[in-house]
Design a protein around this motif. Sequence first.
Motif, mmCIF file in Angstrom:
data_model
loop_
_atom_site.group_PDB
_atom_site.id
_atom_site.type_symbol
_atom_site.label_atom_id
_atom_site.label_comp_id
_atom_site.label_asym_id
_atom_site.label_seq_id
_atom_site.Cartn_x
_atom_site.Cartn_y
_atom_site.Cartn_z
ATOM 1 N N GLU A 160 53.360 8.197 83.337
ATOM 2 C CA GLU A 160 51.786 8.231 83.914
ATOM 3 C C GLU A 160 51.342 7.047 82.693
ATOM 4 O O GLU A 160 50.699 6.204 83.841
ATOM 5 C CB GLU A 160 50.920 9.405 83.219
ATOM 6 N N TYR B 223 51.424 2.510 84.039
ATOM 7 C CA TYR B 223 50.025 2.156 83.927
ATOM 8 C C TYR B 223 50.109 0.929 83.025
ATOM 9 O O TYR B 223 49.299 -0.355 83.707
ATOM 10 C CB TYR B 223 48.661 3.515 83.979
ATOM 11 N N GLN C 145 49.089 -2.667 84.907
ATOM 12 C CA GLN C 145 48.246 -3.815 83.627
ATOM 13 C C GLN C 145 48.793 -5.369 83.642
ATOM 14 O O GLN C 145 48.393 -5.859 83.835
ATOM 15 C CB GLN C 145 48.230 -3.259 82.548
ATOM 16 N N TYR D 33 46.522 0.510 92.049
ATOM 17 C CA TYR D 33 47.298 1.632 91.771
ATOM 18 C C TYR D 33 46.621 2.580 91.527
ATOM 19 O O TYR D 33 45.604 2.693 91.763
ATOM 20 C CB TYR D 33 47.287 1.274 89.698
ATOM 21 N N SER E 32 47.887 6.740 91.233
ATOM 22 C CA SER E 32 48.493 7.923 90.387
ATOM 23 C C SER E 32 48.025 9.054 91.267
ATOM 24 O O SER E 32 46.592 10.053 90.846
ATOM 25 C CB SER E 32 48.253 8.392 89.413
#
Length: 673
Positions: free
Chosen positions: A522, A526, A530, A545, A547
């Motif tokens: 995770e 991420y 970014q 994005y 999740s």
Amino acid sequence: MKKRGTYISVTLGLLLLLFLYSQFTQPTHISFKAQQGVLDLQTHSFETTPIIGLDGEWAFSWKDFSGQSPIYVDVPNEWNNYKLNDRSVPPNGYANYRLIMKLNPEYVGKRLGFYLPEIGSSYIFKVNGETLYKNGVVGTTKEDYVPANRPSFIAYQPDQEVLQIDILTSNYMFYHTGLWQTIEFGKETVLLPQYSLRLMKESFIIGGMLILAIYHIVFYMKRRNDLSSLYFSLVCLAIAVRTASTGTIQFDLLFPFLSWTTILRIEHVSTFLAFIAWYKYFHSMLHQPLKQSYLKIVIFVCVTSACMSLFLPSSIFTYTKLPFAFFVLCVFIYMTILSVRSVRQGVTEAYWNLVGLALIVYGVLNDILIRLDLLDGMYIAPMSVLFFMIIHVALNAAKYARSYAIAERLSNQLNILNKQLEKKVQERTVKLEKAYQELEEVEDARTHLISTISHDLSSPLSVLKMIAKGMLDGILPLGERKYIDNLYKQVGFMEKLLADLKQLVLMEEKQLSFKFQHIDFEEYMYKLFQSYETKIKAEQLTFVYHSSLEKDKRHEVLLDPIRIEQIFSNLLSNAVKFTPPGGIVKMLVWRDEDTISFQVKDNGIGFSEEHIEKLFERMYRTTPVRIEKNSTGLGLAIAKEITKAHKGTITAHSQPQKGAKFTVTLPIKKTVQ
């Protein structure tokens, strides 16, 4: 131990099947008990109980067809079990049975019927003085008496409520006397199909046993050394003959010129002689030595009984059944002992033989208990015998199959030896052809790769040559930046093409090193989002994005972060190339039970599903539009090899003008080599 458990399971299963058949199969009739020669059915509805048994107390007049001065006796029963003046009624003589039936008025004029079983051993059936059926010739002396003993169905339409049934019967030859079986009465539409069903069952048994007998006789003719086939065929033939001489379908229907006494002799003689074959068959099946002394006893008893059946009057030889049944019981016990001995010696057939014997024992005991009114249910001895025969048919079939398999195997081995040299030559020829085909495929692949690389390099080289020529000829200014940028881009494309090609070759030859680490998936994904967010927005695209992973939980995956970013960058680059300004690029992350996945999805030009199978091949491009985008055609092939090194998968889905989505799935905490 596994085989023994199988045999026990099969035995218990068959016994359970027989038990369920005995206890839960509906009987053909429900017995109604007459009292003092009267059966009151005035309130009975044949709609609820369509068939009834005419049992109970009948009026019985010994040596008096007029029915005067009767005594009341229980039916069904043999008349030699009755007492007359404190003395047993003799088996030979004549009598009249009478029953008064009072019907429900609504059945006057309706179609009803009687089923008359075997009645010993000739009779006239009357209702209200009208003769409906004759079986044989009823006589008051042996000289004017002709026996016959065939079950029959009689349709009857009553014209009044009270029916007087008279059965005038005589017997001077048969060991069964009088009404020893239940007479059935009921609706014709139900009783007639029951009668037809009896005919069908007997026809099935007779036809099946005859077919088996013929089959095994033919097999014996082909293999004279296999006497067990001959013995088994004789046993099957004896069962067919006995069924045809004791059931609904009798020999006198097939051969009208045969008398009842002749049919009875055929039944007895075939049974006695077939028992010798059955005895020999058992020995051959169990692989046990045949003791000559025991065989001589069996032959003596069977031949003596057969001679008595041939030459003595039926009033005498019919009584040989009881002592012969006792003899069969003794042999049965002996065969059981032999079967147990063979089981200990590992003879497979002996296990199944014990299964069949257990079924017969259960069937006989069940029928005896029902006959003695100690158990309710259906008679199942014929069914158990049928199961026994089916088991032995299966054993013989397995034996023949094994013999055929052995012969076939030996024949195949001989053919192999005869053609060994030819086979080796053929194998080497096939190997050479396969190697040549593989070389051709490699050469075709090499030629295609060189052609593709030459084509991909020729475009930027042509651009370089054209710009350089223009500058040399003074057509293009030397300091023009846009031309220098174009030169730089074309050189960069060639450099990327060669670098991708080198990396792909290293991965396919497993020479590229990976540095695997335990990464929180995770957090890692991420950060990738970014790091590329600004670049995507600069292309006038929306980058989203999403999740579904739990935020407060660590999702650890073993991966090479640089190589996974390479896959992500390639997929993201393709999405940017083929999504027009204003489009959306999505990055999705989720987890299943043993895997974790990320997906790059866009709403760009997409491609048709027909390209998916070749999409991950080297130098493959879907459309001319994609070729114009300066794609090397190696990015997805590299992504596939990186995913494979992580023991994962990469898939693609798309539709034209509806975008594309690429999904990478990796195992969770799985050791990667």
